[in-house]
Structures are given as structure tokens and as C-alpha cells.
Design an enzyme around this catalytic site. Structure first.
Site, PDB file in Angstrom:
ATOM      1  N   CYS A   1      36.124  40.261  25.351  1.00 21.18           N
ATOM      2  CA  CYS A   1      37.023  41.054  26.207  1.00 21.18           C
ATOM      3  C   CYS A   1      37.167  42.471  25.667  1.00 21.18           C
ATOM      4  O   CYS A   1      36.785  42.776  24.541  1.00 21.18           O
ATOM      5  CB  CYS A   1      38.387  40.371  26.342  1.00 21.18           C
ATOM      6  SG  CYS A   1      39.513  40.670  24.963  1.00 21.18           S
TER       7      CYS A   1
ATOM      8  N   ASP B   1      52.835  30.331  46.084  1.00 20.69           N
ATOM      9  CA  ASP B   1      53.720  29.169  46.021  1.00 20.69           C
ATOM     10  C   ASP B   1      54.725  29.259  47.168  1.00 20.69           C
ATOM     11  O   ASP B   1      54.706  30.208  47.958  1.00 20.69           O
ATOM     12  CB  ASP B   1      54.381  29.065  44.649  1.00 20.69           C
ATOM     13  CG  ASP B   1      55.308  30.229  44.351  1.00 20.69           C
ATOM     14  OD1 ASP B   1      55.575  31.049  45.254  1.00 20.69           O
ATOM     15  OD2 ASP B   1      55.777  30.333  43.206  1.00 20.69           O
TER      16      ASP B   1
ATOM     17  N   CYS C   1      35.150  36.445  21.180  1.00 18.20           N
ATOM     18  CA  CYS C   1      35.583  36.884  22.511  1.00 18.20           C
ATOM     19  C   CYS C   1      34.969  38.234  22.856  1.00 18.20           C
ATOM     20  O   CYS C   1      34.892  39.120  22.012  1.00 18.20           O
ATOM     21  CB  CYS C   1      37.108  36.966  22.562  1.00 18.20           C
ATOM     22  SG  CYS C   1      37.766  37.533  24.138  1.00 18.20           S
TER      23      CYS C   1
ATOM     24  N   CYS D   1      38.970  42.742  22.344  1.00 15.05           N
ATOM     25  CA  CYS D   1      38.216  42.276  21.173  1.00 15.05           C
ATOM     26  C   CYS D   1      36.989  43.137  20.899  1.00 15.05           C
ATOM     27  O   CYS D   1      36.565  43.258  19.756  1.00 15.05           O
ATOM     28  CB  CYS D   1      37.809  40.821  21.364  1.00 15.05           C
ATOM     29  SG  CYS D   1      39.224  39.692  21.262  1.00 15.05           S
TER      30      CYS D   1
ATOM     31  N   HIS E   1      43.260  39.986  26.645  1.00 16.80           N
ATOM     32  CA  HIS E   1      42.641  38.969  25.803  1.00 16.80           C
ATOM     33  C   HIS E   1      43.028  37.555  26.231  1.00 16.80           C
ATOM     34  O   HIS E   1      42.162  36.686  26.386  1.00 16.80           O
ATOM     35  CB  HIS E   1      42.975  39.153  24.327  1.00 16.80           C
ATOM     36  CG  HIS E   1      42.500  37.981  23.534  1.00 16.80           C
ATOM     37  ND1 HIS E   1      41.170  37.801  23.215  1.00 16.80           N
ATOM     38  CD2 HIS E   1      43.144  36.868  23.102  1.00 16.80           C
ATOM     39  CE1 HIS E   1      41.023  36.649  22.598  1.00 16.80           C
ATOM     40  NE2 HIS E   1      42.200  36.059  22.518  1.00 16.80           N
TER      41      HIS E   1
ATOM     42  N   ASP F   1      47.923  26.621  37.291  1.00 16.22           N
ATOM     43  CA  ASP F   1      48.475  27.968  37.150  1.00 16.22           C
ATOM     44  C   ASP F   1      49.537  27.891  36.076  1.00 16.22           C
ATOM     45  O   ASP F   1      50.146  26.845  35.855  1.00 16.22           O
ATOM     46  CB  ASP F   1      49.132  28.456  38.450  1.00 16.22           C
ATOM     47  CG  ASP F   1      50.544  27.908  38.581  1.00 16.22           C
ATOM     48  OD1 ASP F   1      50.691  26.727  38.952  1.00 16.22           O
ATOM     49  OD2 ASP F   1      51.509  28.648  38.275  1.00 16.22           O
TER      50      ASP F   1
END
Lengths: 388, 388
Positions: B308, B95, B306, B311, B337, B268
């Protein structure tokens, strides 16, 4: 020893009383001499079990005091035991909780039956006895449980040390009587830095059918010379006792050599993980403090010889920046490195016992870290970050 | 657009103005619509680049304000640029620093040339101009740089919004003139929630040879209806403009659908990472707060759907315990997660645009998260933990 107990075999070496061994548990083998990272609250701070495996960890330690207060041993048992709860499938040793009761809890009162104390978390009252610590450790389901002992302040009068030692012996017997099937139990030798008391304690503890013998009451403020001479007394008194020998709370690089020469097989210490969170990393060149401004422009890795995630993927400059910015990743990367480096040192130490280069490695580490470093520390890794 | 600038191609869909596209950069492609996790201080808090790749991240955001103050853009340039510094080999958008100057710095003074402010870290005085932000972003070496804009408070009088917009337009031209070779630059449309000003801003910004068009000044306190109608105005005014469209600071599950229908390609937001550190995790069933006592005995994963690390390897009970114990691993696992789930939602959203199930997915997410959730947030992810 029962049939379910971990089996230990070792070969003597030509380095003093040093042994090269293998401890077998239901969750896998441990090569000795070995260091156990400390996972006080069911986590080695900032690391996953995957990180620990990558670092070469074989066995970790859990703290009975902390886990019994939060989330409680009963809850962990309902959730399948400590291995499943924290996702670590390797061996776990749990301490008895005694050390924390004597160093961390409030308003404790000791009697011959046990100790009553207030939780450091919420002031609630709890009682720990030899029977209760064995019950807690059975609920946690660790591979090795420790008998309850009474912490000895090395500055106490000899009569007080002797009294605490006698209580430790009585509690050792009761801990053994309360042992759970399938769980190994180690007894703890106490007696401060008094040779006569240490010999008496070894005779008593080694006379009981423990699966291993721990040396307690060291790395609590005594000098390095006192630690070494006490380990000599213990080794002499143990003679050819074939059980694994565990020096509690020791984990500075130079101390490993001092103790291995004197027959120690197992170590645990919060030092490598705790100092990591302050920015202190251990390398073949000694200690570095990543908070030093010089590292902010250093594009090299923490240790060029290290293959850990922190050293293979990030620069000193980046990790130094993370510490200044108080970024969570700082604590993780420094911990990954220190655990990897410490376990790598133990691996090199074992190799040096096999190939005759122990003294060379010892000298190299001693000159990098200083022979008289007074940085032993143990007990529990309960501070989250930034605290030493 | 120069030859080195990222190329963008897209196909329209049958869902409103939604597009399915691909943005090509020197550090790899980005499938759009896409969400960029925020790495304020050269780290997405608690995660490594390896974690980000595993979570499915394609592009991340770095904050010019924070990085220019610490460790400074010049230092990052000396160390090889932001990609090498933080070890992330994928695309990076930076940014302009403007948002933080207006929301975080102290004692700022705006004039037509730029803005003078005091650092929130040490009170030191700094000056940001369009030319300086482009210089900083060139030093960082991001794939996409943002033009400097002036933050518009939606509650300001219209004349003030118009004045800030005019300054934003002047700064946009100067940012373009100061662009570095090989770096894409996106302009920012402002104008608050006033349709006429927004149309004027689109005409001005889209009339300049930017590589992409960002929509600023939303998710700063306006209502969801105002956000949607402003996006309608912007989309109408942009017409068939072929450049990527980036909605800054938006990242709540329902807002993605609102914005994608109106032609937005990039997002974002700090929300998924910031709320993770408070214990709030996002799932197909909506938000869960892992600090709730009920989770202490819940042996299931955060989200059964999920895949991930959090998880697949840990229970809600374990992570809930880590939060109560303030363990560093709590923040890491919850962040892994939420980033994985959010990027997975974007992947499912793209698939739904291709197979015609957008409305079904939209309804499902809206009923799980609530249609009127007011949880947009953006800017920078500068709080380490426990703060919302």
C-alpha cells in the site's frame, strides 16, 4: 557562494522589477517566481508528497522550531534527513525557528547570544542561537537554510526596531560562519517599515556572502501600502544584486503581484492551506466558503477551470457535505484544491511576465479577491483543522 | 428475484461450508468471500474512491441513518444518487438504518409500524418504517438495500428477543413489498443466540424472495463461541440456499475465518478503519500500535509484505510522528494500510480456499491476532478520529 550552493539565474522582464528565473538545487530546479507550500511538522497538512507533486509543487518549507521539538532534528537525521523522513524528493527550505520562538513559544528571553524559551508543547526549556539553528537545519538536511533573525513588531518604538535589527545582523554573520557544507543559506533583511533602517539592513545583509536575500518582518500587521513601500525600498537598495529574493510569510493572491513587481522570486505562506481547512477555497472567481448552505446543492466543481483531484472528481455539494460532517476528506480535498490553485496562479503569473499580460492577470485577480484584502499570514501551519 | 437483481454464483469448497463465489451488480462484480469497507457519511473516512480502488475495494457500505439525516436522501437523489455524489463507481450496499436508530439515536419509540427517534445531531424527530427505509435506499440508489430489522440485545429475556424477531419478520415482508425496481434487497435473520429462534428466523426470512440473506444480531457482545454456534445453526438451517450470505458488523481478522467456514460470503465492519485512526495497524505479525514510542525510531514500513501507499512510501517512524503531532495525514495513511491489508487478507483467504491452504492461513492469522480477540464492532464509522 560555494560550488555546492544552489545556482540562480534569471532574466529581467518589462514589468517593473519583476524577474523570471530558475533556482537549481540538488533536489531539482525551481521556476521563479514560485510559491512554497508550508509543511510545518514534516507534512503539508493532509497531503502526501504525491499530492504535492500532482499540485505542481516544486519546493516546500519545513519549520525548524516545530521539527526540533518534535520529533527532533537529531531523530530526523538518524532517519536519513527530512527529505527521506517525509518522503519528499524535491527541494526543501527550512526557516530558522526564530519566527515561532517569538510568536509561539512561552517565557522567551532574548540576549545578544540567542534566545531561551519554553516549548509550547510541554513547557520544556530550549535555547536557540545562530549556531544552533544552523546545526538543526544541517541535521534536517534542507536545500536552503535561513539565518536566525529577531522578529520585529511593527508597532515597536524605532529604537527597539533598530536594536532588534542590529541583533539580526550580528546573528546573520554568526549563522554564515556556522553554515554546513553543501547547504545554501539566506540572510534576512529586517528594519520594520522604516525606510532608513531597511536600507541599512539591506546594505548589511547583502554585504555578506549569503546565497539569497530574504525580506522578513512583513505581513505581520502592517498595511498593504506599507508592505509595498517597504518592498520598494528594499528593491531599490538591492539594485542589481543577482541573488534570489524571498518574501517570507506572504501568500495571498493579490500580494503575489505586488511583490513580484518589486523583484520578489520566492514566497511561502500558510494561508492557502490553513483557510482550506476552514472551508475557504480560492478560485478564479475569488474566495468561496464551502460552509455556506448554498453549496450543499451545487453540483458543479469548486473551480471549473481547475484540474485538481477535488475539482475533477467531486462537487461543491459533496465537499460542503464533508465539511458539515467534519469528515477528514473535507480538509484533504480543500487543501489539494487551494495548493493546486495557488501554484497554478504562480505558473500563470510567470507566463504573464513572459507574454506581457501581467497587468491583465493582476487586474483579474485583484477584482476577484479585492485589492485591499488583509489576509496575509505566515509562520507555521500548526493548527490541525477548523481553526483559522 | 427480478432480472435486474445482482446475480450470484458460487462453487463449494472442501473447507466446511465455505464457498467461492461472484456477485454481479450493475456497478461491477464482487469476488466472495469479500469485505466491504464502511463509508458512513458518504466517505470511507480520510480516503478517496481512488484510494479505495487502489486498496482493492470492490464494494462499500453506506449508512442510511446518517445519510438520511445529513445531507438527506432527497438531496443525494437530486445530485444523482450516492455513487455520483461520493464519486464511487463500484457497488454499494446500504444498511436499513435500524442498527443506528437502536444504537445511536435518542428517545426512540418502537411500535409495530416502525420506530420514532430523535436525531443525534440536532434532536429533530424522525420516523423510520420498512417502507421509508426502502424509499431512502432507493433515493440513495445503492446496488443492495437491506430490509429494516429490530436490533436484539443478546442480554434481553427470550420473550423480548422473540418479540423483536417477530417484528423483524413482519418488517422484512413489508420491506420486500416496498422494494424499488432494479435494486437488490437482502433480508436479515435475527433471533439472538437462541438456536430455536434462529432456526425459526432463517425459515421465515429464507422463505421470502430476498436476493440475499444477512445474519444480524451478532458481534454485539456475545462470546466468540456463541457467534460460531449461531453461525452453525444458521448455516444448517439455510442448507443449500443459493443466495449470498452476509454477516453484518464482523470484520476482525480471525472472525473472517470462523464465518467463512460456516458459509458466509460478505462482511462489513468499521473496525479496520476506526482502529486505524487510533494508531492501531494490522499486519501479518498482528496488531501494532503506532503510538508506542519504540516506533518513533523504526525506519521500516508498517508491514514489509504490504504494497500500500503507506508501506511503500513511509516509515513507521514517520507515521508514528504524524500520530503524535495529530497530523491529518496520520489517519489517512493508517486507514489506507488497514483497508489494503484487510482486503488483501480476504484475497488470500479466497486463494487459500482454492488451493487447500485455508487451515495454514487460518492458523497463521490466529496466532498473530489471538484466537479469542474480542474486537468485533460494527454499525457506523461516525467518529472522526482519536476515538475508539
Amino acid at each position: 557562494m560555494t560550488a555546492q550552493a544552489p545556482a540562480f539565474s534569471f532574466e529581467p522582464t518589462n514589468v517593473g522589477r519583476a524577474r523570471l528565473g530558475r533556482l537549481t538545487t540538488a533536489h531539482g530546479p525551481i521556476d521563479t517566481p514560485q510559491f512554497m507550500p508550508v509543511g510545518t511538522q514534516a507534512t503539508v497538512k493532509a497531503l502526501t508528497p504525491g499530492d504535492l507533486h500532482a499540485a505542481g509543487a516544486q519546493m516546500i518549507l519545513g519549520n525548524t522550531y516545530h521539527l526540533s521539538l518534535r520529533p527532533t532534528a537529531e531523530r530526523i537525521a538518524r532517519l536519513g534527513g527530512l527529505h527521506r523522513f517525509m518522503g519528499w524528493d524535491g527541494p526543501i527550505l527550512t526557516d530558522s525557528g526564530g519566527f515561532q520562538v517569538f510568536s509561539l513559544a512561552h517565557l522567551r528571553h532574548v540576549d545578544d547570544d540567542g534566545v531561551t524559551f519554553r516549548s509550547h508543547l510541554d513547557g520544556s526549556t530550549h535555547r536557540l542561537t545562530p549556531e544552533r539553528t544552523m546545526e538543526i537545519q544541517a541535521l534536517l538536511g534542507s536545500d536552503v537554510a535561513m539565518a536566525l533573525d529577531e522578529l520585529v513588531d511593527p508597532g515597536m518604538p524605532r529604537s527597539d526596531v533598530a536594536e532588534a535589527m542590529a541583533r539580526t545582523h550580528s546573528w546573520a554573520r554568526r549563522s554564515l560562519d556556522a553554515r554546513a557544507a553543501g547547504q545554501a543559506v539566506y540572510g534576512i533583511v529586517q528594519g520594520g517599515v522604516d525606510a532608513e533602517l531597511r536600507r541599512e539592513s539591506v546594505a548589511t545583509i547583502a554585504g555578506m556572502p549569503f546565497d539569497g536575500i530574504a525580506v522578513g518582518g512583513l505581513s505581520v500587521g502592517e498595511s498593504k501600502a506599507q508592505m509595498a513601500s517597504t518592498l520598494d525600498v528594499v528593491a531599490e537598495a538591492l539594485g542589481d544584486d543577482p541573488r534570489p529574493r524571498y518574501l517570507m510569510g506572504v501568500g495571498s493572491p493579490v500580494d503575489f503581484f505586488t511583490a513580484v513587481e518589486r523583484g520578489i522570486d520566492l514566497f511561502d505562506c500558510v494561508l492557502p492551506t490553513r483557510v482550506a481547512r476552514t472551508g475557504q477555497v480560492w478560485t478564479d472567481a475569488g474566495r468561496l466558503n464551502l460552509r455556506n448552505a448554498a453549496f450543499l446543492d451545487d453540483a458543479g466543481p469548486i473551480d471549473p477551470a481547475c484540474g485538481c483531484e477535488a475539482c475533477s472528481e467531486f462537487s461543491r455539494a459533496y465537499i460542503a457535505h464533508l465539511f458539515r460532517a467534519r469528515e477528514l476528506l473535507a480538509y484533504r480535498l480543500a487543501t489539494v484544491h487551494n495548493v493546486t490553485w495557488t501554484l497554478g496562479l504562480m505558473r500563470r503569473l510567470r507566463a504573464s511576465l513572459a507574454d506581457g499580460s501581467f497587468d491583465v492577470l493582476h487586474d483579474r485577480v485583484a477584482s476577484a479577491f479585492g485589492r485591499s484584502s488583509a489576509d496575509g499570514d505566515h509562520g507555521n501551519d500548526s493548527r490541525t483543522y477548523d481553526g483559522v
